[in-house]
Scaffold this active site. Structure first.
Site, PDB file in Angstrom:
ATOM      1  N   ASP A 314       5.108  -7.149   5.830  1.00 12.42           N
ATOM      2  CA  ASP A 314       4.192  -8.261   5.745  1.00 12.42           C
ATOM      3  C   ASP A 314       4.784  -9.175   4.674  1.00 12.42           C
ATOM      4  O   ASP A 314       5.542  -8.721   3.834  1.00 12.42           O
ATOM      5  CB  ASP A 314       2.834  -7.697   5.301  1.00 12.42           C
ATOM      6  N   ASP A 510       0.484  -5.069   2.131  1.00  7.05           N
ATOM      7  CA  ASP A 510      -0.302  -4.920   0.906  1.00  7.05           C
ATOM      8  C   ASP A 510      -1.746  -4.542   1.214  1.00  7.05           C
ATOM      9  O   ASP A 510      -2.571  -4.422   0.316  1.00  7.05           O
ATOM     10  CB  ASP A 510      -0.252  -6.190   0.059  1.00  7.05           C
ATOM     11  N   ASP A 514      -4.005  -6.530   6.850  1.00  5.35           N
ATOM     12  CA  ASP A 514      -3.036  -5.856   7.707  1.00  5.35           C
ATOM     13  C   ASP A 514      -3.316  -4.361   7.910  1.00  5.35           C
ATOM     14  O   ASP A 514      -2.443  -3.635   8.375  1.00  5.35           O
ATOM     15  CB  ASP A 514      -1.602  -6.109   7.245  1.00  5.35           C
TER      16      ASP A 514
HETATM   17  P1  ADP Z   1       0.476 -12.910   5.310  1.00  2.01           P
HETATM   18  O1  ADP Z   1       0.710 -12.638   6.733  1.00  2.01           O
HETATM   19  O2  ADP Z   1       1.562 -13.779   4.750  1.00  2.01           O
HETATM   20  O3  ADP Z   1       0.263 -11.694   4.485  1.00  2.01           O
HETATM   21  P2  ADP Z   1      -2.355 -13.550   5.756  1.00  2.01           P
HETATM   22  O4  ADP Z   1      -2.394 -12.997   7.125  1.00  2.01           O
HETATM   23  O5  ADP Z   1      -3.155 -12.885   4.711  1.00  2.01           O
HETATM   24  O6  ADP Z   1      -0.862 -13.806   5.208  1.00  2.01           O
HETATM   25  O7  ADP Z   1      -2.811 -15.059   5.813  1.00  2.01           O
HETATM   26  C1  ADP Z   1      -2.131 -15.987   6.610  1.00  2.01           C
HETATM   27  C2  ADP Z   1      -2.473 -17.388   6.258  1.00  2.01           C
HETATM   28  O8  ADP Z   1      -3.863 -17.618   6.450  1.00  2.01           O
HETATM   29  C3  ADP Z   1      -2.212 -17.754   4.827  1.00  2.01           C
HETATM   30  O9  ADP Z   1      -0.882 -18.199   4.630  1.00  2.01           O
HETATM   31  C4  ADP Z   1      -3.212 -18.866   4.597  1.00  2.01           C
HETATM   32  O10 ADP Z   1      -2.679 -20.081   5.071  1.00  2.01           O
HETATM   33  C5  ADP Z   1      -4.375 -18.492   5.466  1.00  2.01           C
HETATM   34  N1  ADP Z   1      -5.429 -17.788   4.719  1.00  2.01           N
HETATM   35  C6  ADP Z   1      -5.829 -16.502   4.905  1.00  2.01           C
HETATM   36  N2  ADP Z   1      -6.833 -16.189   4.068  1.00  2.01           N
HETATM   37  C7  ADP Z   1      -7.054 -17.285   3.298  1.00  2.01           C
HETATM   38  C8  ADP Z   1      -7.950 -17.595   2.215  1.00  2.01           C
HETATM   39  N3  ADP Z   1      -8.808 -16.685   1.746  1.00  2.01           N
HETATM   40  N4  ADP Z   1      -7.890 -18.830   1.692  1.00  2.01           N
HETATM   41  C9  ADP Z   1      -7.028 -19.728   2.152  1.00  2.01           C
HETATM   42  N5  ADP Z   1      -6.156 -19.506   3.137  1.00  2.01           N
HETATM   43  C10 ADP Z   1      -6.163 -18.321   3.719  1.00  2.01           C
HETATM   44 MG    MG Z   2      -0.839 -10.091   3.651  1.00  4.15          MG
END
Ligand code: ADP
Ligand code: MG
Length: 617
Positions: A314, A510, A514
């Site tokens: 991730d 993390d 996920d």
């Molecule tokens: P990653 O796959 O990089 O671990 P996430 O799946 O957690 O990231 O989130 C993907 C995207 O969704 C983030 O890059 C952000 O743009 C948006 N996002 C998710 N949760 C939030 C939040 N609580 N506040 C703002 N943006 C969010």
């Molecule tokens: Mg993440």
């Protein structure tokens, strides 16, 4: 030495003394009588267990083999041989139980997290209680040199903590008032008062111990194989021995010789070297990994990790630090910069996403720090919408804006930064660009994985294409996929699993957004996740700190453990096959057989213990 071990040692000495005393005696019946006494002293428990197990339907075990062999020896008039074999066998068992006991202690010392007694302050007085009695809100007093009994917040004191048992990190960590500390760390300098925010059973130390204990129950395929193998193997050997005693004798008429050879055959065939050393190797490997802050939840995952061919990461919080900094704030008309970032941070008040923490840090000390929404809805992989009275405020990525049908003014497809879009009452209100840095050791980990022969490294992220591409290039991962929802990550992983024919697919994340992917992977590794129940539950391997290098380390440890397991299997079976053949041909006698049996078991146990010493990249 335990009581049992002492008793066994005394019996061995008494029996050996009796045997020695019988040698110079010329009166045959007296000599035999003393030898018989020596035999009973050395072997009564083995004989008793063999008889008992026959009635329990578990006929074929080492007790049966030893009893059959020694009774057989006495039957053909080889009294001395019968006694000596029993004495040797008991001596072997004695050393083996010493070695196993030592190994188990070594492993449990490594995961020695349990505080024995706790001091708690109630109404100005200090009471000594057991950790289980601490209630949430109690104040625990921890003197220098003591283990912290429960997770909680420091209310007074300033000290350094040794968190090695917990995280594998050998540098002391300095802590002060209002820091959150985890149970199992050792207070080094000054008295700390800690307000418990968990009960002992929910605290880090108790959970780690629980995981380690449960890990013993999740047996590996090799262990199951050995158990099954022993079940078929021993009866086969017994039949073989019978055949060896009877068939050649029918032709040659030399019953004595062939029965003696058959008895030798019985002694060697004891499978205890494998039955003991294989589980012990896994146990030692898991213990060694734990000492580095890598919790492997079962021996079966050692096998999976060792076979890793694809490693999927991730992005946020795993490959990157997940510590975003606000780079720029660009409000639309009708709202100013302060309000934009302030409302964004307030909207995220209840979120645990790394982005939320970045925004909250950015408004520290302003009036927005205290502003809480009445409620909020978080859309995983998109963002969040918060309700302040009649107003709404949303922060997230482009997908969230599409959901709200808010018309976005700029398109940042090319941006290297992560762009947050905001909307006030459903109308686009401006954007905030934030950036994250790659974790220390991330590039090193990716290249170490390649060196380990991992054929594919993949990064999955919900972030936009631009930011993902930059990080993928920096780290040298083979593939990446951007703009994924949590559900897309699952289907992406399924796809990778399908196309991976030669090995297993590992996912490291993390635990934020996920958990489903962690469950679906052949082995899911959650980083720094002791705080998150969902991640600890979903993962097969839990890294207690968020050092990304431990992903490669866990594969290295798993491979080494598997190598030791196989060394033991090949070595034990090899020596046995050799001695069996030599014994059947009459080259070696029963003594060599006992040496082969107990010696091999002892060496295998010592070899198993090597698994506890682990190295990383
Ligand atoms: P990653 O796959 O990089 O671990 P996430 O799946 O957690 O990231 O989130 C993907 C995207 O969704 C983030 O890059 C952000 O743009 C948006 N996002 C998710 N949760 C939030 C939040 N609580 N506040 C703002 N943006 C969010
Ligand atoms: Mg993440």
């Amino acid at each position: 030495m335990t009581k049992n071990q002492k008793r066994r040692l005394i019996r061995i000495i008494v029996s050996a003394a009796l045997f020695a005393a019988s040698i110079p005696i010329t009166a045959e019946y007296v000599s035999i009588g003393i030898k018989f006494a020596a035999y009973i002293v050395a072997g009564y428990d083995v004989l008793w267990k063999a008889v008992r197990n026959i009635f329990r339907g578990k006929i074929f075990d080492e007790n049966f083999l030893m009893s059959a062999a020694t009774v057989g020896a006495v039957g053909i008039g080889e009294y001395s041989e019968g006694v000596l074999v029993m004495i040797l066998y008991q001596t072997g068992e004695f050393f083996q139980s010493l070695a196993v006991g030592k190994s188990r202690r070594a492993v449990s010392e490594i995961v020695d997290l349990r505080p024995s007694i706790t001091h708690t302050e109630r109404n100005g007085k200090i009471y000594d209680i057991s950790p289980e009695e601490i209630e949430i809100g109690d104040i625990a007093v921890v003197y220098p040199g003591e283990k912290i009994p429960v997770d909680g917040e420091i209310v007074s004191g300033e000290s350094a903590l040794d968190t090695a048992a917990l995280t594998g990190e050998s540098m002391p960590v300095s802590v002060t008032k209002s820091d959150h500390v985890m149970s199992g760390s050792i207070n080094l300098n000054t008295v700390l008062k800690i307000r418990a925010d968990k009960k002992y059973t929910d605290s880090a130390a108790a959970r780690i111990l629980e995981l380690v204990e449960e890990s013993a129950e999740k047996k590996s395929k090799s262990e199951n194989f050995i158990t099954k193998f022993a079940k078929i193997y021993t009866p086969c050997v017994t039949l073989g021995a019978l055949a060896l005693a009877v068939i050649p004798s029918l032709f040659t008429g030399e019953w004595r010789i062939w029965i003696a050879r058959a008895l030798t055959f019985l002694v060697v065939s004891c499978p205890c070297a494998l039955v003991i050393s294989v589980p012990l190797s896994f146990f030692a490997g898991i213990g060694g990994a734990t000492s580095r802050g890598i919790l492997i939840k079962g021996a079966c995952y050692i096998e999976t990790l060792a076979k890793a061919k694809t490693v999927v990461f991730d992005k946020t919080g795993t490959l990157t630090r997940g510590r975003f900094e606000v780079v720029s704030v660009s409000p639309q008309e009708g709202i100013d910069e302060k309000e934009l970032i302030g409302l964004s941070a307030s909207a995220e008040a209840y979120s645990n996403h790394p982005i939320a923490f970045a925004l909250k840090r950015a408004v520290c000390g302003t009036k927005y720090e205290e502003l809480r929404p009445d409620s909020c809805t978080e859309y995983p992989g998109e963002g969040i919408t918060a309700f302040f009275g009649n107003e709404t405020f949303s922060v997230g990525n482009k997908k969230l804006m599409e959901r709200l049908q808010a018309e976005v003014q700029n398109d940042f497809h090319e941006s290297y930064e992560t762009i947050l879009y905001t909307a006030k009452n459903g109308k686009f209100a401006g954007y905030i660009s934030i950036s994250d840095t790659v974790k220390e050791g991330a590039a090193e980990t990716v290249s170490a994985l390649k060196k380990l022969g991992i054929s594919r490294t993949v990064m999955l992220t919900g972030d936009a294409e631009g930011a993902a591409a930059k990080i993928a290039e920096k780290l040298g991962v083979d593939e990446y996929k951007a703009g994924l929802f949590p559900a897309d990550k699952v289907s992406e992983l399924e796809r990778l699993k399908e196309s991976e024919q030669n090995g297993s697919v590992i996912f490291a994340g993390d635990g934020i957004n996920d958990a489903p992917v962690l469950t679906r992977a052949d082995a899911g590794i959650a980083m720094g996740a002791l705080g998150s129940d969902a991640a600890v539950e979903a993962a097969d391997v839990v890294l207690m700190n968020d050092d990304i290098r431990h992903v490669a380390d866990s594969i290295i440890i798993a491979r080494r453990t598997m190598r030791i397991v196989w060394e033991n299997i090949v070595f034990a079976l090899g020596v046995k096959a050799a001695v069996l053949t030599l014994g059947a041909l009459g080259v070696t006698g029963m003594w060599a057989a006992v040496f082969a049996d107990v010696g091999v078991a002892l060496i295998a146990v010592l070899n198993a213990m090597r698994a506890i010493r682990v190295r990383g990249i």
